[in-house]
Scaffold this motif. Structure first.
Motif, PDB file in Angstrom:
ATOM      1  N   ALA A 131       0.695  -1.294  -0.380  1.00 56.32           N
ATOM      2  CA  ALA A 131       0.153   0.203  -0.183  1.00 56.32           C
ATOM      3  C   ALA A 131       0.751   1.274  -0.144  1.00 56.32           C
ATOM      4  O   ALA A 131       0.977   2.022  -0.816  1.00 56.32           O
ATOM      5  N   ASN A 132       2.082   1.431   0.847  1.00 55.58           N
ATOM      6  CA  ASN A 132       2.687   2.446   0.976  1.00 55.58           C
ATOM      7  C   ASN A 132       3.003   2.661  -0.595  1.00 55.58           C
ATOM      8  O   ASN A 132       3.316   4.347  -1.200  1.00 55.58           O
ATOM      9  N   ALA A 133       4.072   1.299  -1.062  1.00 55.56           N
ATOM     10  CA  ALA A 133       4.617   1.376  -2.437  1.00 55.56           C
ATOM     11  C   ALA A 133       3.429   2.054  -3.118  1.00 55.56           C
ATOM     12  O   ALA A 133       4.063   3.001  -4.638  1.00 55.56           O
ATOM     13  N   ALA A 134       2.268   1.396  -3.663  1.00 58.39           N
ATOM     14  CA  ALA A 134       0.948   2.184  -4.256  1.00 58.39           C
ATOM     15  C   ALA A 134       1.121   3.718  -4.358  1.00 58.39           C
ATOM     16  O   ALA A 134       0.414   4.398  -4.793  1.00 58.39           O
ATOM     17  N   THR A 135       1.122   4.020  -2.967  1.00 60.60           N
ATOM     18  CA  THR A 135       1.061   5.821  -2.661  1.00 60.60           C
ATOM     19  C   THR A 135       1.961   6.560  -2.771  1.00 60.60           C
ATOM     20  O   THR A 135       1.243   7.718  -2.590  1.00 60.60           O
ATOM     21  N   GLN A 136       3.261   5.825  -2.804  1.00 59.97           N
ATOM     22  CA  GLN A 136       4.221   7.615  -2.672  1.00 59.97           C
ATOM     23  C   GLN A 136       3.455   8.286  -3.772  1.00 59.97           C
ATOM     24  O   GLN A 136       4.122   9.295  -4.060  1.00 59.97           O
ATOM     25  N   ASP A 137       3.955   7.727  -4.885  1.00 57.56           N
ATOM     26  CA  ASP A 137       4.476   7.781  -6.291  1.00 57.56           C
ATOM     27  C   ASP A 137       2.589   9.239  -6.249  1.00 57.56           C
ATOM     28  O   ASP A 137       3.081  10.396  -6.494  1.00 57.56           O
ATOM     29  N   GLU A 138       1.385   8.827  -5.527  1.00 57.58           N
ATOM     30  CA  GLU A 138       0.603   9.846  -5.965  1.00 57.58           C
ATOM     31  C   GLU A 138       0.850  11.388  -4.783  1.00 57.58           C
ATOM     32  O   GLU A 138      -0.070  11.790  -4.823  1.00 57.58           O
ATOM     33  N   LEU A 139       1.480  10.541  -3.771  1.00 58.56           N
ATOM     34  CA  LEU A 139       1.576  11.869  -2.645  1.00 58.56           C
ATOM     35  C   LEU A 139       2.548  12.587  -2.892  1.00 58.56           C
ATOM     36  O   LEU A 139       2.916  13.708  -3.214  1.00 58.56           O
ATOM     37  N   ALA A 140       3.767  11.717  -3.751  1.00 56.39           N
ATOM     38  CA  ALA A 140       4.795  12.923  -4.183  1.00 56.39           C
ATOM     39  C   ALA A 140       4.219  13.758  -5.584  1.00 56.39           C
ATOM     40  O   ALA A 140       4.568  15.222  -5.671  1.00 56.39           O
ATOM     41  N   ARG A 141       3.305  13.554  -6.177  1.00 54.62           N
ATOM     42  CA  ARG A 141       2.670  14.105  -6.744  1.00 54.62           C
ATOM     43  C   ARG A 141       2.316  15.649  -6.398  1.00 54.62           C
ATOM     44  O   ARG A 141       2.142  16.475  -6.983  1.00 54.62           O
ATOM     45  N   ALA A 142       1.410  14.512  -5.684  1.00 56.85           N
ATOM     46  CA  ALA A 142       0.389  16.007  -4.994  1.00 56.85           C
ATOM     47  C   ALA A 142       1.598  17.091  -4.278  1.00 56.85           C
ATOM     48  O   ALA A 142       1.295  18.742  -4.229  1.00 56.85           O
ATOM     49  N   ILE A 143       2.509  16.766  -3.325  1.00 50.74           N
ATOM     50  CA  ILE A 143       3.582  18.231  -2.736  1.00 50.74           C
ATOM     51  C   ILE A 143       4.536  18.561  -4.549  1.00 50.74           C
ATOM     52  O   ILE A 143       4.467  19.447  -4.091  1.00 50.74           O
ATOM     53  N   ALA A 144       4.904  18.655  -5.305  1.00 48.33           N
ATOM     54  CA  ALA A 144       5.087  18.347  -6.439  1.00 48.33           C
ATOM     55  C   ALA A 144       4.820  20.359  -6.730  1.00 48.33           C
ATOM     56  O   ALA A 144       4.482  20.334  -7.254  1.00 48.33           O
ATOM     57  N   GLU A 145       2.704  19.347  -7.363  1.00 49.66           N
ATOM     58  CA  GLU A 145       1.767  20.492  -7.271  1.00 49.66           C
ATOM     59  C   GLU A 145       2.058  21.428  -6.527  1.00 49.66           C
ATOM     60  O   GLU A 145       1.613  22.833  -6.794  1.00 49.66           O
TER      61      GLU A 145
END
Length: 211
Positions: A131-145
């Motif tokens: 679950a952590n691996a599956a959501t890390q990219d989405e969280l990173a995208r939100a932070i980048a935005e």
């Protein structure tokens, strides 16, 4: 007005969350080995077939709550006021989605003990890692935005996403292992305040090391 596809996806997401929360509640109340798929389906008022359409086992169902929570954190970071400091936005989003309303009473202590036993299950630990691996990219995208940076070329969003996961896990483990009931929101605030400050060595720790 939501489109047909949007409404259908929202209903599916709501069903996933309901099944996940029912699984967590039953496993905390009864213990891991005393909860069946049939029990979960009945608690969520769906058929066993519906459960199996979403999840293959209890561990996967429980981990889904973590996925949903992380996605909400990402959404709230995106929606936070542009003038608000990034770390303040992160703390607010994490606290809103992790901290229970009552983290000192008898019910919380029972919940804490049940969660501790549940998280010790090897099958669940594996699913939480997924679950952590599956959501890390989405969280990173939100932070980048939110930070106005380039995810493809800047390591910062991925680093912050990883730190959010690690910091939240440390706070939860600290509360679960504490001898006295410890409010999770206070520990989360302390963890992220220290992270935002660059993890300075506490003055009392320096004194102990000198001795």
């Amino acid at each position: 007005m939501p489109t047909g596809n949007g409404l259908r996806e929202r209903k599916k997401r709501e069903t996933r969350v309901a099944l996940s929360l029912a699984t967590i509640r039953l496993c905390v109340e009864r213990g891991w080995d005393h909860v069946t798929i049939e029990d979960i389906a009945a608690a969520a008022d769906v058929s066993v077939r519906t459960f199996r359409n979403y999840f293959s086992n209890k561990a996967e169902a429980i981990a889904a709550a973590h996925v949903e929570r992380t996605l909400r954190i990402a959404d709230e970071i995106r929606a936070s006021p542009s003038g608000e400091p990034l770390w303040e936005s992160i703390v607010e989003a994490v606290q809103a989605n992790f901290a229970p309303d009552d983290s000192t009473g008898v019910e919380f202590r029972r919940w804490r003990d049940g969660v501790s036993l549940m998280l010790a299950e090897p099958a669940l630990q594996g699913e939480v890692l997924k679950a952590n691996a599956a959501t890390q990219d989405e969280l990173a995208r939100a932070i980048a935005e939110r930070a106005g940076t380039d995810l493809a070329h800047d390591v910062y969003p991925k680093l912050v996403a990883a730190v959010i996961g690690a910091g939240s896990a440390v706070a939860i483990e600290h509360c679960l292992r504490a001898e006295r009931p410890t409010p999770l929101d206070q520990v989360l605030r302390e963890v992220f305040d220290r992270l935002a400050a660059g993890l300075p060595v506490p003055s009392d720790l320096g004194v102990h090391r000198d001795h």
